[in-house]
Design a protein around this motif. Structure first.
Motif, PDB file in Angstrom:
ATOM      1  N   PRO A 154      -2.030  -2.036 -12.007  1.00 56.38           N
ATOM      2  CA  PRO A 154      -3.184  -1.143 -12.088  1.00 56.38           C
ATOM      3  C   PRO A 154      -3.990  -1.474 -13.362  1.00 56.38           C
ATOM      4  O   PRO A 154      -5.213  -1.235 -13.448  1.00 56.38           O
TER       5      PRO A 154
ATOM      6  N   SER B  32      -5.407   3.415  -8.565  1.00 50.45           N
ATOM      7  CA  SER B  32      -4.426   2.719  -7.902  1.00 50.45           C
ATOM      8  C   SER B  32      -4.493   1.193  -7.909  1.00 50.45           C
ATOM      9  O   SER B  32      -5.319   0.591  -8.363  1.00 50.45           O
ATOM     10  N   ALA B  33      -3.474   0.443  -7.317  1.00 51.33           N
ATOM     11  CA  ALA B  33      -3.704  -0.923  -7.489  1.00 51.33           C
ATOM     12  C   ALA B  33      -4.592  -1.483  -6.647  1.00 51.33           C
ATOM     13  O   ALA B  33      -5.225  -2.773  -6.941  1.00 51.33           O
TER      14      ALA B  33
END
Length: 451
Positions: free
Chosen positions: A111, A178-179
């Motif tokens: 992230p 979030s990623a």
């Protein structure tokens, strides 16, 4: 080529058709210089008669010798580096990369990923970087530059980018991400909470002052992270002002301990014990020393092997595994390798630092399975090889650690994988059992034989 002075004397006597004086020792000494000539004196029974017997030829030879000796400087054999190179060779800084914070690129699945090559090719100045990666407006940047005039002159890659990432991902100055959003967004900008920091923060020393003092607050469970940015960043302003001097920082910690108390987020009794007493400058300086040594020193457990570091750890009441966690959270690169291509996972396994090893595996995409499959670039050794042999900062093969070996074996998903792990070979054909037997660790040898 310069001739020796006795040879010049013999040649001058030959040109004057006079016999060379051989009945006594001739020792030419330079007395003085006048008009480019060198007057020679001979230790003889009588005063020198060289001008009488040499004629004009002697004066010509002496003049040539004087001019030649003035052109050629004597060679100094005591300092050879001044003869061969321009200056002394620079020292090899092997561990400096492990002391850096947020000066690397995280993997793309993190992230916290930000591609530094885009910044280098874009050639952004300070104003453009603050607008694109910080979310500041032109009016806000002008106000910040009036408060802190050197702001717009700071280098982006050396100063602004590491501190911006520290503000985002250590202090929590961004919204929860979030990623997936990190991979798709061009740049992660600060939240309103993150933009309340005072402008002198971007000119502070990250590795020497800000990060160690913030990690100390986290270590003794005082307000840290996002709590410093709340209420307009008043606590962070107090922290930034007090962190420059050790005594002022200790006074601030003791005041916060009375005002806010200890945050109950730790189950370690030793950590709670340190909060019951006042913070001292000796304790803070010992923690700074350990923190500034970097992630390599913490991973290879120098606290247990070096006497000076052990005393600092005793005064700061901190362990190697906790230092690994604090340094990785402050922006150190857990995936960094040394000059021989050996990872921090190898060093933690070789040093028997099980707690630090577990913390480092959290930063791998595959977790423990990826750590088991890692290989050193130089000899192809696995972390299990290092755990079976044992390693210190200046010693290798000092004895394996059975707990770390058991940790790797127990985390293998299948029995076939355990056999492949135990029977893994280096590039030279050495197995884990060979390294364990060579280091003389009988318990590790028995465990490997059973598997």
């Amino acid at each position: 080529r310069r001739w020796p002075l006795p040879s010049i004397v013999a040649l001058s006597c030959l040109c004057a058709s006079r016999p060379v004086p051989t009945d006594s020792y001739v020792a030419p000494l330079i007395q003085n210089r006048r008009d480019g000539y060198q007057f020679l004196r001979f230790h003889h029974g009588q005063p020198s008669s060289l001008p009488k017997m040499a004629g004009s030829n002697v004066h010509v030879l002496v003049q040539v010798a004087a001019a030649t000796q003035q052109q050629e400087q004597p060679i100094n054999h005591q300092r050879p580096h001044e003869q061969r190179v321009e200056g002394p060779r620079k020292a090899r800084r092997l561990n400096h990369s492990f002391q850096h914070l947020y000066r690397h690129d995280d993997p793309s699945h993190y992230p916290t990923y930000e591609n530094s090559t885009l910044l280098e090719h874009a050639d952004l100045n300070a104003r453009q970087y603050l607008m694109q990666y910080g979310g500041y407006s032109n009016e806000q940047i002008d106000d910040m530059s009036r408060t802190f005039p050197p702001l717009l002159d700071l280098d982006v890659m050396r100063h602004l980018r590491p501190k911006m990432r520290f503000l985002k991902f250590t202090l929590g100055g961004v919204e929860p991400i979030s990623a997936l959003s990190a991979a798709t967004a061009p740049a992660i900008q600060l939240s309103d909470l993150g933009r309340c920091v005072p402008p002198p923060f971007f000119g502070a020393r990250l590795e020497k002052i800000v990060a160690p003092r913030h990690a100390f607050l986290q270590h003794i469970n005082l307000p840290h992270g996002t709590m410093l940015l709340e209420d307009g960043g008043k606590l962070f302003q107090e922290f930034l002002k007090s962190s420059r001097r050790t005594k002022q920082f200790c006074a601030m910690c003791n005041t916060w301990m009375t005002r806010y108390g200890v945050l109950c987020n730790s189950n370690d009794d030793e950590d709670m014990q340190i909060q019951s007493t006042a913070v001292t400058p000796d304790q803070v300086e010992a923690f700074d020393t350990l923190f500034q040594r970097g992630l390599m020193s913490a991973a290879r457990n120098d606290i247990e092997t070096l006497d000076s570091i052990r005393q600092c750890a005793k005064r700061a009441n901190v362990t190697s595994s906790e230092l690994v966690k604090l340094l990785a959270g402050a922006g150190a690169n857990p995936l960094e390798k040394d000059v021989r291509g050996v990872s921090l996972i190898h060093w933690a396994a070789g040093a028997g630092n099980l707690g630090g090893l577990v913390e480092l595996t959290k930063f791998l995409e595959g977790g423990t399975e990826e750590a088991i499959a890692m290989r050193a670039d130089r000899d192809g050794a696995s972390p299990l090889h290092w755990a079976a042999a044992g390693a210190k900062s200046k010693e290798f093969g000092c004895g394996g650690d059975i707990d770390v070996v058991r940790f790797f074996i127990d985390n293998c998903p299948k029995s076939d994988a355990k056999k492949l792990l135990v029977n893994a070979l280096t590039k030279d054909g050495n197995s884990v059992l060979m390294w364990a037997a060579w280091s003389g660790t009988l318990d590790v040898v028995k465990l490997l034989v059973r598997n």
